[in-house]
Scaffold this motif. Structure first.
Motif, PDB file in Angstrom:
ATOM      1  N   PRO A   1       0.760  -1.106  -0.495  1.00 45.89           N
ATOM      2  CA  PRO A   1       0.290  -0.151  -0.297  1.00 45.89           C
ATOM      3  C   PRO A   1       0.479   1.222  -0.098  1.00 45.89           C
ATOM      4  O   PRO A   1       1.500   1.507   1.210  1.00 45.89           O
ATOM      5  N   PRO A   2       0.320   1.940  -0.922  1.00 47.98           N
ATOM      6  CA  PRO A   2       1.416   3.374  -0.784  1.00 47.98           C
ATOM      7  C   PRO A   2       0.818   4.182   0.205  1.00 47.98           C
ATOM      8  O   PRO A   2       0.139   4.411   1.111  1.00 47.98           O
ATOM      9  N   ASP A   3       2.352   4.858   0.154  1.00 48.68           N
ATOM     10  CA  ASP A   3       1.445   6.487   1.116  1.00 48.68           C
ATOM     11  C   ASP A   3       0.655   7.530   0.858  1.00 48.68           C
ATOM     12  O   ASP A   3       0.391   8.312   1.648  1.00 48.68           O
ATOM     13  N   MET A   4       0.216   7.514   0.138  1.00 44.63           N
ATOM     14  CA  MET A   4      -0.542   8.470  -1.128  1.00 44.63           C
ATOM     15  C   MET A   4      -1.112   8.241  -2.467  1.00 44.63           C
ATOM     16  O   MET A   4      -0.454   7.777  -2.979  1.00 44.63           O
ATOM     17  N   TRP A   5      -2.136   8.159  -2.769  1.00 43.13           N
ATOM     18  CA  TRP A   5      -2.753   7.943  -3.961  1.00 43.13           C
ATOM     19  C   TRP A   5      -2.602   9.138  -4.817  1.00 43.13           C
ATOM     20  O   TRP A   5      -3.092  10.270  -3.980  1.00 43.13           O
ATOM     21  N   ILE A   6      -2.543   9.334  -6.036  1.00 44.90           N
ATOM     22  CA  ILE A   6      -2.873   9.953  -7.141  1.00 44.90           C
ATOM     23  C   ILE A   6      -3.595  10.107  -8.364  1.00 44.90           C
ATOM     24  O   ILE A   6      -2.787   8.866  -9.145  1.00 44.90           O
ATOM     25  N   LEU A   7      -5.336   9.827  -8.125  1.00 45.18           N
ATOM     26  CA  LEU A   7      -5.838   9.104  -8.292  1.00 45.18           C
ATOM     27  C   LEU A   7      -7.240  10.220  -9.721  1.00 45.18           C
ATOM     28  O   LEU A   7      -7.458  11.195  -9.638  1.00 45.18           O
ATOM     29  N   ASP A   8      -7.027   9.348 -10.823  1.00 44.00           N
ATOM     30  CA  ASP A   8      -7.941   9.815 -11.718  1.00 44.00           C
ATOM     31  C   ASP A   8      -8.794  10.063 -12.206  1.00 44.00           C
ATOM     32  O   ASP A   8      -9.281   8.281 -11.058  1.00 44.00           O
ATOM     33  N   ILE A   9      -9.852  10.186 -12.433  1.00 46.42           N
ATOM     34  CA  ILE A   9     -11.607   9.493 -12.264  1.00 46.42           C
ATOM     35  C   ILE A   9     -11.791   8.822 -13.133  1.00 46.42           C
ATOM     36  O   ILE A   9     -12.120   7.914 -13.402  1.00 46.42           O
ATOM     37  N   MET A  10     -11.125   9.460 -14.752  1.00 46.96           N
ATOM     38  CA  MET A  10     -11.812   8.447 -15.903  1.00 46.96           C
ATOM     39  C   MET A  10     -11.198   7.934 -15.614  1.00 46.96           C
ATOM     40  O   MET A  10     -10.116   8.075 -17.251  1.00 46.96           O
ATOM     41  N   LEU A  11     -10.996   6.188 -15.802  1.00 54.21           N
ATOM     42  CA  LEU A  11     -10.285   5.242 -15.402  1.00 54.21           C
ATOM     43  C   LEU A  11     -11.780   4.079 -16.593  1.00 54.21           C
ATOM     44  O   LEU A  11     -12.429   4.094 -16.087  1.00 54.21           O
ATOM     45  N   PRO A  12     -10.462   3.777 -16.963  1.00 53.46           N
ATOM     46  CA  PRO A  12     -11.203   2.178 -17.657  1.00 53.46           C
ATOM     47  C   PRO A  12     -11.621   0.905 -16.833  1.00 53.46           C
ATOM     48  O   PRO A  12     -11.147   0.726 -15.511  1.00 53.46           O
ATOM     49  N   GLY A  13     -12.904   0.096 -16.450  1.00 56.00           N
ATOM     50  CA  GLY A  13     -13.646  -0.542 -16.234  1.00 56.00           C
ATOM     51  C   GLY A  13     -13.940  -0.124 -14.707  1.00 56.00           C
ATOM     52  O   GLY A  13     -14.562   1.724 -14.072  1.00 56.00           O
TER      53      GLY A  13
END
Length: 230
Positions: free
Chosen positions: A46-58
């Motif tokens: 598990p990472p210490d932080m996520w940088i997350l896009d909203i529009m993802l496949p699935g």
């Protein structure tokens, strides 16, 4: 600085740019193009932080954010081409710590990463009930490990819920305007609606039943203490 950041983004160009900037600053970076692969990482390393896009496949970023929040308060910065206010509010309501609209400057993202880490990493301090603890009536806060107890029972809270409770507990009976709370909890460069403040207070009230978190009509909120009426 060896913090591990998971970047969930299906655009190769953005992957490369974000990864390069983060690695240059000394972060350990893992890049994934789908939420499904990110979840596999979460279960193994598990990472210490996520940088997350909203529009993802699935599985999209909103669902992934919600699933992570069901298990952890790990910081999440959302990056998205969706710039409508309702999309930003939804991302923050689901537990995002920050929301950055594409296109963005990599330097701005890096600045937000550092700011969120600074805000969410434990900071030890002395309080009125001893080392690293702060108590207001039935509310007990263990600051260094970011734990919240209400009426003797530990509560599962998000990063922003913790930050708001700590701010109120350190300033008992002081009224904060919505604008002040936006700056102190979300940061000076947050330009979303103050509805985010109302939504956060609503979630805290739902989790901590009967907490005296009062509405100051036409202004903002305050945490009232039964023991301190001065």
């Amino acid at each position: 600085m060896n913090s591990h950041i998971g970047v969930v983004e299906d655009d190769t160009n953005i992957q490369n740019i974000v990864s390069a900037y983060l690695k240059k600053e000394g972060f350990h970076v893992t890049v994934m193009e789908s939420a499904e692969k990110a979840w596999e990482l979460w279960e193994t390393q598990p990472p210490d932080m996520w940088i997350l896009d909203i529009m993802l496949p699935g599985m999209d970023g909103y669902e992934f954010c919600k699933n992570i929040r069901n298990e952890s308060n790990v910081p999440i910065i959302i990056i998205s081409a969706k710039d409508d206010e309702i999309d930003k509010i939804l991302g923050l309501e689901l537990g995002g710590d920050d929301y950055l609209t594409k296109p963005f400057s990599p330097r701005e993202l890096l600045a937000r990463v550092k700011r969120v880490f600074k805000r969410t990493q434990p900071q030890v301090k002395m309080s009125e009930v001893g080392h690293d603890r702060l108590k207001v009536d039935n509310l007990l806060i263990h600051e260094s490990d970011r734990r919240i107890f209400w009426s003797g029972e530990e509560q599962d809270v998000t990063t922003k819920e913790f930050d708001m409770l700590l701010l109120f507990a350190e300033n008992v009976n002081r009224a904060f305007s919505r604008e002040e709370l936006l700056v102190k909890i979300w940061g000076e460069d947050y330009f979303g609606s103050d509805r985010a403040v109302d939504d956060l207070v609503k979630r805290i009230r739902k989790k901590l039943s009967d907490i005296p978190l009062e509405t100051v009509w036409g202004y903002g909120y305050r945490l009232r203490s039964e023991e301190d009426q001065t």
